[in-house]
Design a protein around this motif. Sequence first.
Motif, short mmCIF file in Angstrom:
data_model
loop_
_atom_site.label_atom_id
_atom_site.label_comp_id
_atom_site.label_asym_id
_atom_site.label_seq_id
_atom_site.Cartn_x
_atom_site.Cartn_y
_atom_site.Cartn_z
N VAL A 79 0.96 7.08 3.61
CA VAL A 79 2.11 6.24 4.04
C VAL A 79 2.28 6.41 5.55
O VAL A 79 1.60 7.20 6.18
N GLY A 127 0.60 2.50 -3.72
CA GLY A 127 -0.62 3.33 -3.69
C GLY A 127 -1.67 2.80 -4.65
O GLY A 127 -2.15 3.52 -5.53
N GLN A 146 -5.71 9.37 -1.35
CA GLN A 146 -4.58 10.01 -0.66
C GLN A 146 -3.29 9.19 -0.74
O GLN A 146 -2.21 9.74 -0.48
N GLY A 147 -3.42 7.87 -1.03
CA GLY A 147 -2.23 7.02 -1.03
C GLY A 147 -1.36 7.26 0.19
O GLY A 147 -0.18 7.57 0.07
N LEU A 185 -7.75 5.66 1.00
CA LEU A 185 -6.55 4.97 0.50
C LEU A 185 -6.36 5.25 -1.00
O LEU A 185 -5.25 5.52 -1.45
N LEU A 195 -1.16 5.75 7.10
CA LEU A 195 -1.51 4.43 6.55
C LEU A 195 -1.85 3.45 7.67
O LEU A 195 -2.86 2.75 7.61
N LEU A 236 0.84 -1.21 0.00
CA LEU A 236 0.00 0.00 0.00
C LEU A 236 0.87 1.26 0.00
O LEU A 236 0.61 2.21 -0.73
N ALA A 237 1.93 1.25 0.82
CA ALA A 237 2.78 2.44 0.94
C ALA A 237 3.55 2.70 -0.35
O ALA A 237 3.67 3.83 -0.80
#
Lengths: 224, 224
Positions: free
Chosen positions: B73, A71, B70-71, B67, B77, A67-68
């Motif tokens: 981290v 994205g 904004q993606g 998610l 996250l 996910l990090a």
Amino acid sequence: MERHVDSQIEELKKLILTMGGCVEKALDEAIQALISRDTNRFKLVHEIENRINEDHVKVDNQCMAFLAKQGPVARDLRLIISLIKINTDLERMGDQSVNIAHTGKDYLTRTPIKELSDIEQMSTIARRMVKESLDCFVREDAVHAQKILMMDDEVDNLKQKVFKDLLAYIKKNPENADGALDLILIARNLERMGDHATNIAEDVIFVSTGKDVRHGGKYSPQSE
Amino acid sequence: MERHVDSQIEELKKLILTMGGCVEKALDEAIQALISRDTNRFKLVHEIENRINEDHVKVDNQCMAFLAKQGPVARDLRLIISLIKINTDLERMGDQSVNIAHTGKDYLTRTPIKELSDIEQMSTIARRMVKESLDCFVREDAVHAQKILMMDDEVDNLKQKVFKDLLAYIKKNPENADGALDLILIARNLERMGDHATNIAEDVIFVSTGKDVRHGGKYSPQSE
């Protein structure tokens, strides 16, 4: 052309299948230990659960890293979020197998109560549900996932039967109530295993179709 | 300067607190219906559970949208992933409250068995665990979250006591085994509520510290 993210997703899918295999094995060992009255086999359940717990942390970490770094959006995002949820369900199924092993160990110190064919059948269906729901996840097969939801009714019906039989038994043999309660709790654990597998099947439908079938949401394959 | 994402996160935190309030209310209604022998109150549990289920889908959707857009981290996250997990635990606590309502309704058709102070106490602690773990989540207070993990032992000890008392009761009054089993299953549901609240507290520690305390992982506030 295969995307780099596809190979990462493939790796995660493989890991979750391995975990599912461990869950099936843990459950089978716990029930076979009970049926064969072989206390030593319960130890193996704890060993397998340790492995499941290790994989649980590993899957969570890999999903967070994905996910990090990537994205993801749309289907890839749904897939990773479902993996995180499935991972939790598998870990809890590992816990339930350990609960069965604990209670089973107690049960083996008491007077045997009944033949355990219903409990064995519950375990067989629950294991099939885990296996098939994970196979559906890998293949993204929402149509078969829908069928798994119905298998849970079989588990629930068997649990009702076990409860009824054991209550009748307790009334006639109150001195053996402890052992009967052990089997009731094991049947309850198996029912929970079915519920977790149901959650997985619901996640498969969500990944494949984007449809949320929880809380009465409907997915009808015909309308696809 | 407040980031736009902060206001979205604040909104999600508010929503999860509201859900937590509903879970507390659902559990309290189920137990008070049982204690006051007022069948009508069980209906309210189902109504509250519907609300929890609606919020469950809403939180999941908002987290997925966050998610995707904004993606996030690092800490953001971890926070969103924990929200997704806490959301699942709260929804399952809603299910457990409904299970208690179902079994409680059966219980009220039978001969009353024992005073229910242990069960009431289990419910009080479980509700406190939900409330405090969510307060910790909002404040990102890993130190207090650690204390919540210990409250679960109280719930487990009370469950053991309820099981022991009811087994002794069944042996003397086998004709009332059905009612005793109802209370055993309710105590088991309450134990599960404590387990879910424990999961939430573990998530709080993960968000605040990045430390995974599941499966024997350690977080020591002194070393912060």
